[in-house]
Enzyme design. Structure first.
Site, PDB file in Angstrom:
ATOM      1  CG  PHE A  27      -1.984   0.992   1.233  1.00  0.00           C
ATOM      2  CD1 PHE A  27      -3.161   0.779   0.526  1.00  0.00           C
ATOM      3  CD2 PHE A  27      -1.846   2.185   1.935  1.00  0.00           C
ATOM      4  CE1 PHE A  27      -4.181   1.722   0.523  1.00  0.00           C
ATOM      5  CE2 PHE A  27      -2.861   3.127   1.931  1.00  0.00           C
ATOM      6  CZ  PHE A  27      -4.029   2.907   1.223  1.00  0.00           C
TER       7      PHE A  27
ATOM      8  CG  ASP B   5      -0.240  -2.215   7.319  1.00  0.00           C
ATOM      9  OD1 ASP B   5      -1.354  -2.523   7.787  1.00  0.00           O
ATOM     10  OD2 ASP B   5      -0.002  -1.108   6.795  1.00  0.00           O
TER      11      ASP B   5
ATOM     12  CE1 TYR C 141      -9.482   3.121   6.234  1.00  0.00           C
ATOM     13  CE2 TYR C 141      -8.669   4.327   8.144  1.00  0.00           C
ATOM     14  CZ  TYR C 141      -8.516   3.902   6.838  1.00  0.00           C
ATOM     15  OH  TYR C 141      -7.375   4.238   6.155  1.00  0.00           O
ATOM     16  CE  LYS C 142      -7.897  -0.057   4.669  1.00  0.00           C
ATOM     17  NZ  LYS C 142      -6.434   0.021   4.612  1.00  0.00           N
TER      18      LYS C 142
ATOM     19  NE  ARG D  55      -9.511  -2.750  -3.525  1.00  0.00           N
ATOM     20  CZ  ARG D  55      -9.118  -2.175  -2.400  1.00  0.00           C
ATOM     21  NH1 ARG D  55      -8.040  -2.612  -1.772  1.00  0.00           N
ATOM     22  NH2 ARG D  55      -9.788  -1.165  -1.885  1.00  0.00           N
TER      23      ARG D  55
END
Ligand SMILES: *Cc1c(COP(=O)(O)O)cnc(C)c1O
Length: 427
Positions: free
Chosen positions: A131, A200, A225-226, A386
């Site tokens: 990322f 991560d 928040y995922k 995705r």
């Protein structure tokens, strides 16, 4: 094998012991939400909890609520809940700041340890398709420390672990491909090569079983928040193995990481343990919302916890992959995510030979929310559609209907309409 039918999916849902967990969420009517890997859905409990923090704890309690409502302790309490999901011990993990900022802290600490133990090691290794914020933060820190960031291809990570590598920084589940690293195996290889690991967990906490202590990992960070359903901008979490945590200080020496913040001494003295990774005043409203989000995962504990969620997640993604193969054969679509379940997180990415962005926009108009990630064309990376499979609130029939909608969008050519090509500020 006959093709998977809608009624097969309904039967799977009827037999699904995790099905009641969906009731914990308020999901809009006529939406199939396949983007919980980017922003988790809203738990039913969150609005009332945030309202209570606002009107009672803040409105009535005012500053007293730091003590009376336990505000000061919330980063630790929510941290202890997340710890149960990722194989951390109590008081080894706290919630604070953003993932980017926590990465800055742990990478700085890891570099300080490496400098003390192995000063000849001058390289940080990460994956080229990690990322971007992870790569950007690592590059800046490498420059500050007179070191170098090397971005290697996924298949070359292990072979790159030579004696010049100080730190290996990996995201356990790749945000593009959905490929999953075996944390224990990679950590063991890194340690055998004398390299520290930073994991991560942005796409693994709440998505796949994680065992930080079992893997002997060194440092970890993750996103609120995922899959943790903490809401937009929810704070992140940070974990450091007990063998390292008191050895070095992290550089963002804010007062909440002080051993006695309310003594207000002019000199900094880091708190013992993970509390030294706190920095400034916690964002209470976001933290309360994250607490509700994490509770939606802990609600699965009596039903088998992360192992049970993982089984359902894989059943959903297997079903999706099977339906893509069965239903979309006439279209230039391919699965970019590992077909081997052991190497897959909780998302499936597709390539499409055409305007994938427009396909995703057309899907969204038809009520199926996924997202699109452009690839680096110069490197030959594909654009990806995705789809995240959050087992807490997705049903097998949602997977069926989503693929059916994708088939309609492609069969009809709906995606070719000009309005789907317009890009918003956030993709
Ligand atoms: C989502 C994500 C982040 C987000 O970082 P923020 O600081 O919250 O913006 C970081 N790293 C990875 C791997 C992610 O997937």
């Amino acid at each position: 094998m006959t093709d998977l039918q809608r009624q097969d999916c309904l039967a799977l849902d009827a037999a699904d012991p995790l099905a009641p967990l969906r009731e914990q969420f308020t999901l809009p009517q006529n939406v199939i939400y396949l983007d919980g890997n980017s922003l988790g859905a809203l738990p039913r409990s969150t609005a009332a909890r945030v309202q209570q923090v606002l009107t009672e704890e803040w409105g009535e309690g005012l500053i007293r609520s730091w003590n009376t409502a336990g505000w000061i302790d919330l980063p630790r309490r929510v941290g202890n809940k997340i710890a149960r999901l990722v194989g951390a011990a109590p008081d080894e993990l706290v919630v604070t700041d953003s993932t980017s900022i926590n990465l800055y802290k742990v990478l700085s600490a890891a570099l300080a340890i490496a400098r003390a133990d192995a000063p000849q090691r001058r390289v940080i290794v990460s994956e080229r398709e990690n990322f971007p914020t992870d790569l950007y933060m690592a590059e800046s820190l490498a420059a500050q420390h007179g070191m170098r960031l090397e971005r290697v291809e996924q298949g070359q990570v292990i072979s790159r672990l030579r004696d010049d590598v100080a730190v290996l920084l990996l995201t356990q589940v790749n945000y593009r491909s959905g490929a999953l690293y075996d944390m224990a195996a990679v950590t063991a290889a890194a340690h055998a090569a004398g390299t520290l690991t930073i994991w991560d967990l942005a796409h693994s906490a709440g998505a796949v079983p994680v065992d930080l202590n079992g893997a002997q990992a060194d440092f970890a960070i993750g996103c609120g928040y995922k899959y943790l359903n903490g809401g937009p901008g929810a704070p992140s979490f940070v974990w450091v193995h007990a063998r390292h945590v008191n050895r070095v200080e992290q550089p963002l020496s804010g007062w909440h990481g002080h051993a006695a913040p309310f003594v207000f001494t002019p000199d900094y003295q880091p708190a013992p343990g993970i509390a030294r990774y706190l920095c400034g005043t916690p964002t209470l409203l976001s933290l309360a919302a994250l607490d509700c989000g994490v509770d939606t995962l802990l609600a699965a504990e009596p039903l088998g916890g992360m192992q049970a969620l993982r089984r359902k997640s894989l059943a959903l993604s297997e079903g999706f992959i099977r339906l893509v193969h069965e239903q979309l054969g006439a279209h230039p679509v391919a699965v970019a995510t590992p077909l081997d379940a052991r190497q897959r997180g909780s998302q499936v990415s597709l390539t499409f030979d055409g305007d994938g962005y427009a396909v995703v926009q057309a899907l969204i108009e038809r009520g199926v929310i996924g997202d699109f990630r452009a690839g680096d064309k110069a490197r030959g990376d594909a654009d990806l559609l995705r789809f995240g499979f959050t087992p807490l609130y997705l049903r097998h029939v949602d997977v069926f209907d989503a693929v059916q909608t994708l088939r309609d969008v492609l069969d009809s050519g709906l995606w070719r309409e000009a309005r789907f090509a317009r890009k918003g500020a956030v993709t």
